[in-house]
Design a protein around this motif. Structure first.
Motif, PDB file in Angstrom:
ATOM      1  N   ILE A  34      -5.900   0.177   8.556  1.00  0.00           N
ATOM      2  CA  ILE A  34      -5.623  -0.563   7.325  1.00  0.00           C
ATOM      3  C   ILE A  34      -5.580  -2.055   7.635  1.00  0.00           C
ATOM      4  O   ILE A  34      -4.848  -2.496   8.525  1.00  0.00           O
ATOM      5  CB  ILE A  34      -4.297  -0.114   6.694  1.00  0.00           C
ATOM      6  CG1 ILE A  34      -4.370   1.375   6.324  1.00  0.00           C
ATOM      7  CG2 ILE A  34      -3.965  -0.946   5.459  1.00  0.00           C
ATOM      8  CD1 ILE A  34      -3.069   1.942   5.782  1.00  0.00           C
ATOM      9  N   VAL A  36      -4.889  -5.930   6.359  1.00  0.00           N
ATOM     10  CA  VAL A  36      -4.037  -6.644   5.410  1.00  0.00           C
ATOM     11  C   VAL A  36      -4.385  -8.131   5.472  1.00  0.00           C
ATOM     12  O   VAL A  36      -4.200  -8.781   6.507  1.00  0.00           O
ATOM     13  CB  VAL A  36      -2.547  -6.421   5.728  1.00  0.00           C
ATOM     14  CG1 VAL A  36      -1.673  -7.054   4.644  1.00  0.00           C
ATOM     15  CG2 VAL A  36      -2.238  -4.931   5.851  1.00  0.00           C
ATOM     16  N   LEU A  64      -3.858  -7.366  -1.876  1.00  0.00           N
ATOM     17  CA  LEU A  64      -2.405  -7.361  -2.014  1.00  0.00           C
ATOM     18  C   LEU A  64      -1.968  -7.751  -3.424  1.00  0.00           C
ATOM     19  O   LEU A  64      -2.695  -8.414  -4.168  1.00  0.00           O
ATOM     20  CB  LEU A  64      -1.787  -8.337  -1.010  1.00  0.00           C
ATOM     21  CG  LEU A  64      -1.943  -8.026   0.471  1.00  0.00           C
ATOM     22  CD1 LEU A  64      -1.298  -9.128   1.302  1.00  0.00           C
ATOM     23  CD2 LEU A  64      -1.335  -6.667   0.822  1.00  0.00           C
ATOM     24  N   LEU A  89       2.274  -1.138   0.608  1.00  0.00           N
ATOM     25  CA  LEU A  89       1.443  -0.500   1.640  1.00  0.00           C
ATOM     26  C   LEU A  89       1.872   0.942   1.869  1.00  0.00           C
ATOM     27  O   LEU A  89       1.027   1.845   1.998  1.00  0.00           O
ATOM     28  CB  LEU A  89       1.523  -1.287   2.948  1.00  0.00           C
ATOM     29  CG  LEU A  89       0.703  -2.564   3.044  1.00  0.00           C
ATOM     30  CD1 LEU A  89       0.974  -3.243   4.381  1.00  0.00           C
ATOM     31  CD2 LEU A  89      -0.786  -2.270   2.906  1.00  0.00           C
ATOM     32  N   LEU A 103      -2.679  -0.630  11.914  1.00  0.00           N
ATOM     33  CA  LEU A 103      -2.564  -1.691  10.915  1.00  0.00           C
ATOM     34  C   LEU A 103      -2.974  -3.027  11.522  1.00  0.00           C
ATOM     35  O   LEU A 103      -2.596  -3.343  12.667  1.00  0.00           O
ATOM     36  CB  LEU A 103      -1.147  -1.763  10.373  1.00  0.00           C
ATOM     37  CG  LEU A 103      -0.807  -0.567   9.478  1.00  0.00           C
ATOM     38  CD1 LEU A 103       0.415   0.157   9.971  1.00  0.00           C
ATOM     39  CD2 LEU A 103      -0.632  -0.995   8.032  1.00  0.00           C
TER      40      LEU A 103
END
Length: 350
Positions: A34, A36, A64, A89, A103
């Protein structure tokens, strides 16, 4: 909602917390990774990195809350620090049926992942922090590492240049002044003269940032402390204010410590020990008059704070790999994809 071209598969995913755009790459049964994104950014920035993942990995990158094509009605409660993002998340992982994942966070996204690791340590296979925000937050810290002032003066929405915020809200695409979004990207977010091949798409995703007094730059409160305004209660920039990060080392105390790769550019002007986006630095340089001095608000040692936190993580049994790329700015995965991938893929293999 604006159009943002994609190279990967794009879906709208609704969790109990947030409806947003999520980009996917790789096999559906692959090991999840994932990604971000940071501020002035969106999932789009990760697409080439996702497409270069080794065989057997599934890339996942959400927009986000407050960014890109996320539901504009979903606001960031800054008084929770980065808690809204962390909870989003976890809810996305639940919606996708993912118990655990690797992550990867960049800048603001890195700050989100310090919080996520503290909140949900059992869900993290490993952590990759790319030029992450300090665990202490961003801007206006005092000599002890906490907020320089109890009301958060000098941080959050109060620290954002109002002309830049105005141009961002207007969707300005030119580069007529140093404060145009494109000028800021090309001057600070990667090291000149580098410009990403997909600059048009990257700019489009940056301009999709949600704006307003409860989004970006967020609200601010009058303050008797320098520079006369303090962090407000709404929006992602206020969520980074150190006053809303009372326990920055919480992630160092989790029982289950996944391996961490900390990767940054040696010439990053955004997240550094003398950040040009920190009022402590700007005050010391004389760019903002009235600075109260280093005994009150020194330049925030962002890299030093992260190093101290990671040393504590190691002392508690965690494993940390540090990579610093020479001749590189704030976005190593865009600027030096080959060097980035070598470190990143080795981390995943390990």
């Amino acid at each position: 909602m604006p159009e943002i071209p994609v190279l990967t598969e794009s879906r709208r995913i609704r969790s109990p917390r947030l409806e947003t755009r999520v980009l996917f790459s790789g096999p559906e049964d692959g090991v999840p990774v994932i990604f971000v994104h940071g501020n002035l950014s969106a999932a789009t920035w990760w697409e080439e990195t996702m497409l270069r993942l080794p065989a057997g990995f599934r890339g996942i990158a959400p927009d986000l809350r407050g960014y890109g094509l996320a539901d504009p009605r979903a606001l960031v409660d800054a008084t929770r620090g980065l808690g809204d993002f962390s909870d989003d998340l976890a809810a996305l992982m639940d919606e996708l049926g993912l118990a655990r994942a690797h992550l990867v966070g960049h800048s603001l996204g890195g700050g989100v992942l310090w919080r996520f690791l503290a909140d949900h340590p059992g869900r993290v296979l490993s952590l990759v922090q790319v030029a992450p925000a300090s665990p202490h937050g961003f801007g206006a810290t005092g000599p002890s590492g906490g907020p320089a002032f109890a009301d958060g003066a000098g941080s959050g929405g109060a620290s954002v240049n109002p002309e830049f915020a105005k141009l961002l809200a207007a969707g300005a695409t030119g580069a007529d002044s140093p404060l145009h979004p494109l000028s800021v990207l090309n001057s600070y977010v990667w090291k000149p003269p580098f410009v990403p091949a997909r600059i048009a798409d990257i700019l489009a995703s940056a301009l999709a940032q949600h704006t307003g007094p409860k989004a970006y730059p967020g609200d601010a409160a009058a303050s008797p402390n320098w520079p006369g305004a303090a962090a407000g209660a709404w929006g992602p920039i206020n969520a980074l204010a150190p006053v809303y990060h009372p326990d920055p080392l919480a992630f160092t105390r989790v029982a289950e410590k996944p391996p961490i790769l900390w990767l940054r550019g040696a010439e990053d002007p955004v997240v550094s020990d003398a950040s040009l986006f920190d009022l402590g630095t700007l005050g010391q340089l004389g760019a903002v008059p009235g600075w109260p001095g280093a005994s009150v608000m020194p330049p925030q040692p962002m890299v030093g704070q992260t190093e101290t936190a990671l040393a504590a993580y190691e002392a508690g049994g965690g494993r940390v790999t540090r990579v610093v790329l020479a001749d590189c700015g704030h976005s190593p995965y865009l600027e030096q994809p080959g060097a980035f991938d070598r470190a990143f893929h080795a981390h995943l293999a390990g």
